[in-house]
Design a protein around this motif. Structure first.
Motif, PDB file in Angstrom:
ATOM      1  N   ASN A 274      -2.243   0.351  -2.807  1.00  0.00           N
ATOM      2  CA  ASN A 274      -2.622  -1.055  -3.001  1.00  0.00           C
ATOM      3  C   ASN A 274      -1.739  -2.024  -2.235  1.00  0.00           C
ATOM      4  OD1 ASN A 274      -4.876  -0.712  -4.691  1.00  0.00           O
ATOM      5  ND2 ASN A 274      -3.586  -0.460  -6.503  1.00  0.00           N
TER       6      ASN A 274
ATOM      7  N   TYR B  52     -10.176  -1.311  -1.667  1.00  0.00           N
ATOM      8  CA  TYR B  52      -9.462  -0.054  -1.891  1.00  0.00           C
ATOM      9  C   TYR B  52      -9.407   0.266  -3.387  1.00  0.00           C
ATOM     10  CZ  TYR B  52      -5.743   3.412  -2.020  1.00  0.00           C
ATOM     11  OH  TYR B  52      -5.011   4.566  -2.250  1.00  0.00           O
TER      12      TYR B  52
ATOM     13  N   ASP C 216      -7.496   2.794  -5.926  1.00  0.00           N
ATOM     14  CA  ASP C 216      -6.392   3.752  -5.967  1.00  0.00           C
ATOM     15  C   ASP C 216      -6.656   4.853  -6.991  1.00  0.00           C
ATOM     16  OD1 ASP C 216      -5.861   2.668  -8.444  1.00  0.00           O
ATOM     17  OD2 ASP C 216      -3.963   1.741  -7.868  1.00  0.00           O
TER      18      ASP C 216
END
Length: 535
Positions: free
Chosen positions: A269, A276, A278
């Protein structure tokens, strides 16, 4: 004077908050001018990005410039035209961001690695209808491809992407493709150097584990290497928007990349990649798969509108999937490449979900079959070349109408594909004893059809089966582009006893369609297998 120049250069870098690092000779960092960001990875790779449009315009490995000599850059899509480009350093990673509209493309350089990592945030599909990254290399320095001739220096015989070479062979960029599940890496190479495309996370790609797309293409001046994230090249699924990647270009001294180069655990991150997700927002799935025909591999696929995953089962039928985004997924059990069972699974963040899929045997008693229902034309005439050559290729056996005799003909005599204009009909001769004349069911497994092609079946030249509706298939060329995969379809045809008699019987299979097309682009389909079953 040299020290003064370096101080001035670093002063330019430090003058902007977006430029917290400055490249030193042989050291990790970047410099920026009005037109370029130049990144030194601290290893043996220096690359440059055009700050006006986000194109990658120079790739120097060990001092050797590998970028093509033609004007085109290495780029997302066919270039963004204009982009807002920013650069920053986060720990051991340099992040270059190129934004145009709602698309953001990232270049990532990790300290002391000969690699250019990338990710592409594309919440919506580009107007051109595809999403790809294309690297363009000097063909004289990187002339070899890992798979296929993928050269377009011959005579165009279909569209502008299939070519005839002087010796009768055919080539196309499409013949460089491999199924997603087998394409973790593909590369181009030359004396003492190679560049590999690390395909990375395919969760936002479309088409499932066996979908494939262009890997490389060679021209007289340029060797192109691709990561296709979405296209309409015999595509079976809708576009998935979000962050595609991380993927990358890995530079080596001609051998395969090390595990250090393919390690993407540095991505987190802190890099600020839009979209994105994680590991903390992901879960896992364990699966037990059963009922697949002996000798055929089992595979599980997960899919929903947002993501897709797959894993092969071990000898016990167990499979594991990790790093799965939270959500509900359709599960599919594949017998090799044929869907044989479906279910669903709910994946929760930080949890392990379990699912079981069991393929049930089809009803009826098998009397004979040609080929094995596994989603492929394996073993049939020209099947071994269908993915790497045009059907007109001189290396293929002639496509023509033929008769296959059950019990004496070899499986290699049965056609892998059939077209209305090329090799229809296909005739199957078989024997029935006096006590065997009754109702039967003909099962025709098809892995791909084009131009609405589907079987038209007659028995003993007197009885004709109702023609089924066209199957749901991609609206694009497929067979001539080197693929046998679309949407697997089973056509079941009930043949009454009144159409049969004791002794030799014959079935003729033609191609029905209301659509036009000629030659190898006429309506047609790819055979998976044929079965004759007692209900």
């Amino acid at each position: 004077m040299q020290r003064f120049f370096l101080l001035m250069l670093c002063g330019v870098c430090l003058a902007s908050a977006a430029l917290p690092a400055c490249a030193q000779p042989g050291g990790f960092g970047f410099t920026q001018t009005d037109g370029r960001v130049v990144v030194d990875t601290g290893a043996e790779l220096v690359f440059s990005v055009d700050t006006r449009n986000g194109d990658l315009v120079s790739m120097r490995y060990r001092g050797n410039e590998l970028q093509t000599l033609e004007a085109k850059g290495t780029q997302i899509a066919s270039g963004l035209g204009a982009a807002h480009v920013e650069t920053k350093t986060v720990g051991d990673v340099i992040v270059i961001t190129a934004q145009a509209g709602d698309l953001t493309h990232y270049y990532l350089a990790h300290r002391d690695r000969n690699a250019i990592y990338m990710a592409t945030y594309a919440p919506t599909l580009l107007p051109v209808g595809e999403l790809r990254f294309v690297a363009r290399f000097n063909v004289s320095k990187l002339p070899k491809a890992a798979q296929g001739t993928d050269s377009n220096v011959g005579q165009a015989i279909e569209g502008k992407d299939v070519f005839l070479l002087a010796d009768g062979r055919t080539s196309s960029k499409f013949y460089s493709a491999r199924p997603m599940i087998d394409d973790a890496l593909h590369g181009v190479s030359g004396p003492g150097v190679a560049v590999y495309m690390l395909m990375g996370n395919r969760e936002l790609s479309a088409g499932g584990p066996f979908f494939k797309d262009i890997a490389t293409q060679k021209t007289a001046t340029t060797h192109e290497m691709y990561n296709y994230m979405f296209s309409n090249h015999t595509q079976t699924e809708a576009y998935r928007g979000g962050l595609h990647g991380v993927y990358g270009l890995l530079f080596t001294d001609a051998g395969p990349p090390s595990s250090a180069l393919t390690d993407l655990r540095f991505v987190n991150n802190s890099l600020g990649l839009r979209g994105y997700v994680d590991s903390a927002a992901r879960g896992s799935v364990s699966a037990h798969l059963s009922g697949v025909a002996p000798g055929l591999p089992a595979l599980i696929g997960l899919s929903n509108a947002s993501a897709q995953y797959w894993a092969r089962a071990d000898a016990r039928g167990d499979a594991q999937l990790t790093g799965v985004r939270a959500g509900q997924y359709r599960t599919t059990l594949y017998q090799n490449e044929l869907e044989v069972a479906r279910g669903s699974v709910d994946v929760k963040t930080g949890s392990l979900a379990h699912t079981e899929l069991n393929a049930q045997p089809t009803a009826g008693r098998m009397n004979w079959q040609i080929g094995v229902p596994d989603g492929t034309p394996t073993g049939f005439l020209n099947a071994n070349q269908l993915t790497s050559a045009h059907p007109s290729d001189a290396r293929m056996a002639a496509w023509k109408p033929l008769t296959y005799t059950v019990g004496s003909s070899a499986i290699s005599e049965f056609p892998a594909a059939q077209w209305r204009d090329v090799n229809s009909p296909t005739r199957i001769d078989f024997m029935l004893g006096a006590n065997e004349v009754h109702d039967y069911r003909l099962r025709l497994y098809v892995s791909l059809a084009q131009a609405g092609g589907r079987p038209r079946v007659t028995a003993n030249h007197t009885w004709e089966a109702p023609v089924a509706a066209a199957s749901n298939q991609p609206e694009s060329r497929g067979i001539t582009r080197g693929t046998y995969r679309g949407n697997n379809t089973l056509f079941e045809i009930n043949v009454p006893r009144t159409a049969l008699h004791a002794g030799q019987n014959s079935l003729e299979i033609d191609v029905a369609s209301g659509k036009t097309g000629s030659g190898f682009l006429s309506p047609g389909f790819v055979y998976d297998s044929v079965q004759w079953v007692s209900p």
